[in-house]
Design a protein around this motif. Structure first.
Motif, PDB file in Angstrom:
ATOM      1  N   LEU A   9       0.825  -1.201   0.000  1.00 49.14           N
ATOM      2  CA  LEU A   9       0.000   0.000   0.000  1.00 49.14           C
ATOM      3  C   LEU A   9       0.863   1.257   0.000  1.00 49.14           C
ATOM      4  O   LEU A   9       0.586   2.214  -0.738  1.00 49.14           O
ATOM      5  CB  LEU A   9      -0.939  -0.001   1.205  1.00 49.14           C
ATOM      6  N   LYS A  10       1.933   1.251   0.789  1.00 49.25           N
ATOM      7  CA  LYS A  10       2.836   2.407   0.823  1.00 49.25           C
ATOM      8  C   LYS A  10       3.478   2.627  -0.545  1.00 49.25           C
ATOM      9  O   LYS A  10       3.549   3.765  -1.021  1.00 49.25           O
ATOM     10  CB  LYS A  10       3.911   2.203   1.889  1.00 49.25           C
ATOM     11  N   GLU A  13       0.979   4.109  -2.886  1.00 45.55           N
ATOM     12  CA  GLU A  13       0.791   5.537  -2.614  1.00 45.55           C
ATOM     13  C   GLU A  13       1.938   6.369  -3.189  1.00 45.55           C
ATOM     14  O   GLU A  13       1.716   7.459  -3.738  1.00 45.55           O
ATOM     15  CB  GLU A  13       0.658   5.772  -1.109  1.00 45.55           C
ATOM     16  N   GLU A  14       3.152   5.857  -3.100  1.00 45.21           N
ATOM     17  CA  GLU A  14       4.310   6.559  -3.650  1.00 45.21           C
ATOM     18  C   GLU A  14       4.225   6.642  -5.171  1.00 45.21           C
ATOM     19  O   GLU A  14       4.555   7.676  -5.759  1.00 45.21           O
ATOM     20  CB  GLU A  14       5.607   5.864  -3.229  1.00 45.21           C
ATOM     21  N   VAL A  16       1.458   6.634  -6.973  1.00 44.02           N
ATOM     22  CA  VAL A  16       0.401   7.601  -7.296  1.00 44.02           C
ATOM     23  C   VAL A  16       0.941   9.023  -7.167  1.00 44.02           C
ATOM     24  O   VAL A  16       0.707   9.864  -8.045  1.00 44.02           O
ATOM     25  CB  VAL A  16      -0.840   7.386  -6.395  1.00 44.02           C
ATOM     26  N   THR A  17       1.682   9.282  -6.102  1.00 47.22           N
ATOM     27  CA  THR A  17       2.261  10.613  -5.904  1.00 47.22           C
ATOM     28  C   THR A  17       3.194  10.974  -7.060  1.00 47.22           C
ATOM     29  O   THR A  17       3.139  12.093  -7.576  1.00 47.22           O
ATOM     30  CB  THR A  17       3.024  10.675  -4.562  1.00 47.22           C
ATOM     31  N   GLY A  36       1.764  -0.078 -10.371  1.00 48.95           N
ATOM     32  CA  GLY A  36       0.662   0.344  -9.514  1.00 48.95           C
ATOM     33  C   GLY A  36      -0.567  -0.528  -9.672  1.00 48.95           C
ATOM     34  O   GLY A  36      -1.240  -0.867  -8.697  1.00 48.95           O
ATOM     35  N   SER A  40      -2.203  -2.671  -6.763  1.00 43.75           N
ATOM     36  CA  SER A  40      -3.613  -2.453  -6.439  1.00 43.75           C
ATOM     37  C   SER A  40      -4.371  -3.777  -6.403  1.00 43.75           C
ATOM     38  O   SER A  40      -5.171  -4.026  -5.491  1.00 43.75           O
ATOM     39  CB  SER A  40      -4.238  -1.518  -7.473  1.00 43.75           C
ATOM     40  N   CYS A  43      -3.307  -5.696  -3.234  1.00 44.94           N
ATOM     41  CA  CYS A  43      -3.937  -5.138  -2.028  1.00 44.94           C
ATOM     42  C   CYS A  43      -5.418  -5.493  -1.974  1.00 44.94           C
ATOM     43  O   CYS A  43      -5.941  -5.862  -0.916  1.00 44.94           O
ATOM     44  CB  CYS A  43      -3.753  -3.615  -1.986  1.00 44.94           C
TER      45      CYS A  43
END
Length: 72
Positions: A9-10, A13-14, A16-17, A36, A40, A43
């Motif tokens: 998940l981390k 998120e990175e 996506v950023t 990603g 996804s 997860c």
């Protein structure tokens, strides 16, 4: 070594950023997008498995609670 849900998940998120904020070359953006997407799905699968376990455990917990209340 398998990734933990939290690590996946981390990392997602990175990614996506990075995709949202950086001016990336197309090839790099596509590679990040593919990674990603994989993260996804991983997860989501982990969450689905956790949900199924909870759906099994909740009725068992309720039965134990009722048995305890009836014993009193």
């Amino acid at each position: 070594m398998a990734e933990t849900f939290e690590n996946s998940l981390k990392e997602l998120e990175e990614i996506v950023t990075q995709l949202e904020s950086e001016d990336l070359p197309l090839e790099k953006a596509i590679a990040l997008f593919e990674k990603g997407t994989t993260l996804s799905k991983t997860c989501s699968k982990t969450l689905d498995e956790a949900k199924k376990k909870i759906e099994v455990l909740l009725p068992q917990l309720e039965q134990k609670k009722q048995a305890t209340e009836n014993a009193d």
